[in-house]
Design a protein around this motif. Structure first.
Motif, PDB file in Angstrom:
ATOM      1  N   THR A   1      -0.640  -6.616   0.411  1.00  0.00           N
ATOM      2  CA  THR A   1      -0.711  -5.795  -0.805  1.00  0.00           C
ATOM      3  C   THR A   1      -1.527  -6.429  -1.911  1.00  0.00           C
ATOM      4  O   THR A   1      -2.008  -5.745  -2.789  1.00  0.00           O
ATOM      5  CB  THR A   1       0.700  -5.560  -1.365  1.00  0.00           C
TER       6      THR A   1
ATOM      7  N   ASP B   1      -8.187   0.039  -3.973  1.00  0.00           N
ATOM      8  CA  ASP B   1      -8.043   0.360  -5.396  1.00  0.00           C
ATOM      9  C   ASP B   1      -9.067  -0.408  -6.232  1.00  0.00           C
ATOM     10  O   ASP B   1     -10.003  -1.011  -5.702  1.00  0.00           O
ATOM     11  CB  ASP B   1      -6.605   0.105  -5.858  1.00  0.00           C
TER      12      ASP B   1
ATOM     13  N   VAL C   1      -4.976   0.311  -0.236  1.00  0.00           N
ATOM     14  CA  VAL C   1      -4.069   1.324  -0.778  1.00  0.00           C
ATOM     15  C   VAL C   1      -2.928   1.617   0.191  1.00  0.00           C
ATOM     16  O   VAL C   1      -1.776   1.751  -0.209  1.00  0.00           O
ATOM     17  CB  VAL C   1      -4.830   2.618  -1.134  1.00  0.00           C
TER      18      VAL C   1
ATOM     19  N   ARG D   1      -0.258  -0.985  -0.014  1.00  0.00           N
ATOM     20  CA  ARG D   1       0.371  -0.948  -1.339  1.00  0.00           C
ATOM     21  C   ARG D   1       1.305   0.249  -1.479  1.00  0.00           C
ATOM     22  O   ARG D   1       2.396   0.136  -2.028  1.00  0.00           O
ATOM     23  CB  ARG D   1      -0.695  -0.891  -2.439  1.00  0.00           C
ATOM     24  N   VAL D   2       0.863   1.396  -0.980  1.00  0.00           N
ATOM     25  CA  VAL D   2       1.695   2.597  -1.081  1.00  0.00           C
ATOM     26  C   VAL D   2       2.999   2.420  -0.301  1.00  0.00           C
ATOM     27  O   VAL D   2       4.073   2.790  -0.765  1.00  0.00           O
ATOM     28  CB  VAL D   2       0.919   3.830  -0.587  1.00  0.00           C
TER      29      VAL D   2
ATOM     30  N   GLY E   1       5.175  -0.063  -2.121  1.00  0.00           N
ATOM     31  CA  GLY E   1       5.737   0.645  -3.271  1.00  0.00           C
ATOM     32  C   GLY E   1       6.863   1.563  -2.845  1.00  0.00           C
ATOM     33  O   GLY E   1       7.886   1.682  -3.526  1.00  0.00           O
TER      34      GLY E   1
ATOM     35  N   THR F   1       5.410  -3.469  -6.775  1.00  0.00           N
ATOM     36  CA  THR F   1       4.942  -2.172  -7.243  1.00  0.00           C
ATOM     37  C   THR F   1       5.856  -1.084  -6.715  1.00  0.00           C
ATOM     38  O   THR F   1       6.702  -1.337  -5.861  1.00  0.00           O
ATOM     39  CB  THR F   1       3.491  -1.938  -6.790  1.00  0.00           C
TER      40      THR F   1
ATOM     41  N   TRP G   1       6.103   3.601  -6.417  1.00  0.00           N
ATOM     42  CA  TRP G   1       5.260   4.796  -6.447  1.00  0.00           C
ATOM     43  C   TRP G   1       4.877   5.184  -7.869  1.00  0.00           C
ATOM     44  O   TRP G   1       3.749   5.590  -8.128  1.00  0.00           O
ATOM     45  CB  TRP G   1       5.960   5.949  -5.719  1.00  0.00           C
TER      46      TRP G   1
ATOM     47  N   LEU H   1       2.136   2.950  -9.035  1.00  0.00           N
ATOM     48  CA  LEU H   1       0.895   3.248  -8.311  1.00  0.00           C
ATOM     49  C   LEU H   1       0.252   4.531  -8.820  1.00  0.00           C
ATOM     50  O   LEU H   1      -0.973   4.627  -8.915  1.00  0.00           O
ATOM     51  CB  LEU H   1       1.177   3.375  -6.813  1.00  0.00           C
TER      52      LEU H   1
ATOM     53  N   PRO I   1       0.081   7.865  -3.347  1.00  0.00           N
ATOM     54  CA  PRO I   1       1.466   7.724  -3.835  1.00  0.00           C
ATOM     55  C   PRO I   1       2.046   9.039  -4.352  1.00  0.00           C
ATOM     56  O   PRO I   1       3.249   9.285  -4.189  1.00  0.00           O
ATOM     57  CB  PRO I   1       1.362   6.686  -4.961  1.00  0.00           C
TER      58      PRO I   1
END
Lengths: 284, 308
Positions: A44, A67, A73, A76-77, A80, A232, A234, A237, A255
């Motif tokens: 991430t 990003d 992404v 990360r999503v 999150g 992180t 949603w 994000l 997200p």
């Protein structure tokens, strides 16, 4: 809940088409969030400054693009999502832990205790609770555990009210009178008769509580007052996605779609659970 | 009779208000770090003087009583961050903007929500009803901070029809997207409520009588159904106004609207004690007031309650 009614109930739940679809989507999201990050080649927080805001690409492994800092992404999503779902579940558990005993005691003892306890709930109910959660965040710093507790601590009121209503109606059932005649102690009555009969209501309103909590957490994180980097959620994000949406809409879309789908599905499942268990009529 | 009821409710709201101020005050003041913790350290003497000026050197309960007494006189104190501004000044500039936004969104939500609910109930289990129900369920689930960026993306960035944010000269084009975003979840919820209660009313026996004597459907709805069916919507308006107030915080932030919600968020970020406290107190009072007004409308509409 006895075994047969669990079977009957899952059967009814899965014959309802829309809630069956929702159950599938939700299972998929939970699985993705759970094992998805392992599938991605990227973590991430690693930045790749040669690939800033790159388009979703199946070849280079950035399945949902990158990003503004060149981070993946997709992973990360999903990370999150872990935070969002975890906050939803844990805060709901906190509100069950406070709300169920509170409501059950108020409903069981009735009279003056009930009036006093419910008056407290009424007073707290009119508070601008979102602002209190934000205040808590501001005051005690922004760590995850506190988010769980803060949201759960302001969110137990609904649960307390519903449980109290249900307890009141359980109290007037014949089996309660029978238990009393047999000389059961108060704790036996609460433990053996009241609590098991509360399961249905608690399950329904816990299910409906989870999306609410997820929304509260994302609201606060969206404002930048909740979860902090490198962690992180949603909400956070979506906020960062909004900043770059004119150049890279996928950073926002991923997200936003996941959050909306999760909340939508949980609401639908909660609603059909309520219909199947026929809770509303009992709580009058 | 009515005045007595209003007076009773107002008196009944006082403990709630006190509890709210108390919680907010102690939360804000138990914050680690003071309002004067800047990156550049100030000398102990200056800090002591500042603390004395803002009465931060007094024990907390004295500060609380001071705050209450100035609050009763309508004074929310000076802002700690905006030099030369009092919290009253800030609220006076921000509040009218937020109020306007909220009132328009609320009216829109009630009118559109009720209409959609009635249409949905009259076409029960037909295609139109299905679509309205799907729309309502979706509208409830999708929060404003998801809707708003997409609206900006479509209407401001891609199509270029509307400004992406800002608030100048009361331009209607500035208000369109914020109001729509704020109203959308409430429209959805009110539609759902109105549909449910309308279906119930339409199944009642006096509606059957009206149908039997040949009254056209629009008259049945207008004369006999709306008033009883709207009661659940009215009692939802209390929570709805709380939701709109909370929602406006994030909407103002997204669209860059200089309302009270933005001051709140900035105050929270800057540890502007008095500002945050002032906004929370004002919001709390507004929510209490909204609940009172809603109850009055309810009593006025429901004759069963009026005579009690």
């Amino acid at each position: 809940m006895p075994q047969s009614s669990i079977l009957q109930f899952t059967e009814q739940l899965t014959t309802n088409r829309s809630s069956r679809i929702c159950l599938w989507i939700l299972t998929l999201i939970v699985l993705l969030v759970w094992i998805g990050p392992q599938l991605s080649a990227y973590d991430t927080s690693t930045s790749d400054f040669s690939l800033i805001l790159s388009v979703p690409d199946l070849v280079n492994g950035h399945w949902l693009g990158t990003d503004a800092l060149g981070r993946d992404v997709f992973s990360r999503v999903l990370h999150g999502g872990r935070v969002s779902l975890l906050v939803g579940c844990v805060a709901t558990l906190v509100s069950i832990a406070i709300g169920v005993p509170y409501g059950a005691i108020a409903g069981f003892y009735g009279g003056r205790i009930d009036a006093l306890m419910m008056r407290v709930v009424d007073i707290l109910y009119t508070m601008p609770f979102m602002f209190f959660v934000i205040l808590l965040m501001v005051v005690f710093g922004r760590n995850i555990v506190l988010i769980f507790v803060a949201i759960g601590a302001v969110n137990w009121l609904d649960m307390a009210r519903i449980v109290r209503g249900q307890t009141l109606s359980i109290k007037n059932q014949d089996y309660m009178t029978a238990a009393k005649v047999c000389g059961a102690s108060q704790w036996v009555m609460i433990y053996r008769h009241v609590l098991p009969n509360l399961t249905g209501v608690v399950v329904v309103y816990a299910t409906l509580n989870v999306p609410q909590v997820i929304l509260i957490e994302s609201f606060i994180s969206f404002l930048g007052l909740g979860i902090q980097e490198p962690a992180t959620s949603w909400g956070a994000l979506i906020n960062s996605g909004m900043r770059d949406m004119h150049r890279a809409p996928w950073v926002l879309i991923a997200p936003a779609v996941l959050l909306s789908l999760t909340v939508l599905c949980l609401n639908m499942i909660g609603d059909s659970l309520r219909d199947v268990l026929d809770v509303r009529q009992k709580t009058v | 009779m009515l005045w007595k009821y209003i007076a009773q409710r107002l008196v009944g709201a006082i403990p709630t208000l006190l509890v709210m101020i108390f919680i907010a005050f102690y939360l804000v003041h138990s914050a680690p770090g003071g309002p004067f913790d800047a990156e550049k350290e100030i000398s102990a003497e200056v800090k002591a003087n500042l603390d004395r000026l803002y009465q931060l050197d007094q024990p907390l309960h004295i500060q609380f009583l001071n705050y209450l007494s100035s609050l009763i006189q309508g004074d929310l104190g000076p802002s700690f961050r905006y030099r030369d501004w009092s919290v009253n000044d800030l609220i006076q500039t921000g509040f009218p903007v937020s109020l306007k936004l909220g009132v328009i969104a609320m009216s829109l939500a009630v009118v559109v929500g009720c209409m959609l609910g009635i249409v949905s109930a009259l076409n029960r289990n037909q295609i139109l009803d299905d679509w309205i129900r799907i729309g309502a369920v979706t509208g409830i689930a999708i929060p404003g901070f998801v809707v708003a960026p997409f609206l900006i993306l479509f209407f401001a960035i891609w199509l270029g029809w509307l400004p992406a944010g800002g608030w100048q000269y009361n331009r209607p084009s500035d208000m369109l997207m914020p109001v729509a975003t704020l109203a959308l979840p409430q429209i959805a919820y009110i539609t759902k409520l109105m549909r449910g209660s309308m279906i119930e009313v339409l199944e009642s026996s006096y509606i059957r009588t009206a149908k039997a004597k040949g009254l056209p459907i629009y008259l049945i709805v207008l004369r006999h159904s709306i008033k009883p069916a709207i009661l659940p919507v009215i009692s939802y308006l209390g929570p709805a106004s709380a939701a709109i107030i909370t929602g406006s915080v994030v909407i103002e932030q997204i669209f860059g609207i200089p309302g009270m919600g933005r001051y709140f968020v900035q105050g929270a970020m800057n540890r502007d004690y008095t500002l945050v406290l002032g906004v929370v107190v004002l919001y709390g009072m507004l929510i209490l007031l909204a609940n009172l007004i809603v109850d009055l409308i309810y009593v006025w509409l429901d004759p069963k309650l009026r005579y009690e």
